[in-house]
Design a protein around this motif. Structure first.
Motif, PDB file in Angstrom:
ATOM      1  N   THR A  65      -4.093  12.919  -2.397  1.00 43.63           N
ATOM      2  CA  THR A  65      -4.120  11.505  -2.033  1.00 43.63           C
ATOM      3  C   THR A  65      -4.317  10.653  -3.280  1.00 43.63           C
ATOM      4  O   THR A  65      -4.971  11.064  -4.239  1.00 43.63           O
ATOM      5  CB  THR A  65      -5.250  11.208  -1.030  1.00 43.63           C
ATOM      6  N   SER A 119       0.859  -1.188   0.000  1.00 43.59           N
ATOM      7  CA  SER A 119       0.000   0.000   0.000  1.00 43.59           C
ATOM      8  C   SER A 119       0.894   1.237   0.000  1.00 43.59           C
ATOM      9  O   SER A 119       1.052   1.907   1.035  1.00 43.59           O
ATOM     10  CB  SER A 119      -0.926   0.014   1.229  1.00 43.59           C
ATOM     11  N   PRO A 172      -4.832   6.597  -3.066  1.00 48.89           N
ATOM     12  CA  PRO A 172      -4.722   5.382  -2.239  1.00 48.89           C
ATOM     13  C   PRO A 172      -4.693   4.093  -3.059  1.00 48.89           C
ATOM     14  O   PRO A 172      -5.494   3.179  -2.851  1.00 48.89           O
ATOM     15  CB  PRO A 172      -5.966   5.472  -1.365  1.00 48.89           C
TER      16      PRO A 172
END
Length: 267
Positions: free
Chosen positions: A79, A61, A81
């Motif tokens: 961001t 991740s 993700p």
């Protein structure tokens, strides 16, 4: 069968911050998914990561690396993700090892802006697992072409390989006033790149063109340092065939291009 794209990723986070000089590039990035089959995974060779040995990210991740300075606060809260792909990263490492190319498998490093900025535009849902492969310090063109050739066995996978750089990268010459004045030196070099990588050269001819890139007209004007050009050498090595020109327009007042190859299936 996988696709390979070399693209010009713009200036830092500016493409996602609405900077006017990036309008055409942003349009292209948003259209890119329509030009290729949706991949199961993405490998990015970013101009913004150099290591002593070819290094591949194995983080499951990966965090983001905000490797730019002096931008508005919102540039540091972006961001993306996305998941990593450790199994693909290990396969890349194995292929490098099989070709006697020294490598490192890095389970800690995240994704720099050469990866997450273009992907925020092209695949904003962050649903395609992504890994990075570094450049090697010294930026030897022949070595990076060989790194690409080492990855050819990935050709039967449904992946996207992105060489993320900039076909013009002379920081002193970018234009910030919204104009697009003529730049004959840049035009000549961009045409050289187009002819080189879209031409039907043999593997030996392509290697020679890559190795001797500095002798092209105005090469050092367009690339005082070549880290933003080197990703195209990896892309060319992987494909070992002619590219298609898929972007040819202005970014920050300078002509820049993007190329697409079809990766050959494993023989």
């Amino acid at each position: 069968m996988a696709s390979i794209v070399y693209l010009s990723h713009g200036g830092g986070p500016l493409p996602v911050l609405g900077e006017p000089g990036h309008v055409k590039m942003v349009e292209f990035m948003k259209e890119l998914p329509s030009l290729i089959e949706r991949p199961d995974a993405i490998i990015v060779i970013s101009a913004h990561w150099e290591e002593r040995e070819a290094t591949v990210t194995g983080h499951p991740s990966p965090p983001l690396v905000y490797d730019y300075y002096g931008f508005p606060p919102e540039a540091y809260t972006l961001t993306y993700p996305v998941k990593g792909n450790p199994s693909l990263a290990k396969e890349v490492a194995d292929l490098l090892e099989s070709s006697a190319i020294p490598f490192v498998y890095d389970e800690e490093r995240g994704l720099d802006h050469g990866t997450f900025i273009p992907l925020l535009l092209s695949y904003p849902d962050a649903s395609i697992p992504t890994i990075q492969l570094s450049l090697v310090r010294g930026l030897d063109p022949s070595l990076h072409y060989d790194i690409g050739k080492a990855l050819q066995p990935l050709g039967d996978k449904n992946i996207l390989v992105i060489g993320s750089g900039f076909s013009f990268h002379n920081m002193r010459e970018f234009i910030w006033d919204g104009t697009n004045p003529p730049d004959e030196r840049n035009d000549v070099f961009q045409e050289h790149l187009i002819q080189t990588f879209t031409g039907n050269m043999s593997s030996e001819e392509l290697r020679e063109a890559v190795t001797s890139w500095k002798s092209a007209p105005h090469a050092r004007y367009c690339h005082p340092r070549e880290e933003h050009l080197v990703p195209v050498f990896v892309c060319a090595g992987i494909s070992d065939g002619p590219a298609e020109l898929i972007f040819d327009d202005r970014i920050m007042g300078k002509r820049a291009i993007a190329l697409k190859w079809q990766m050959p299936a494993e023989k």
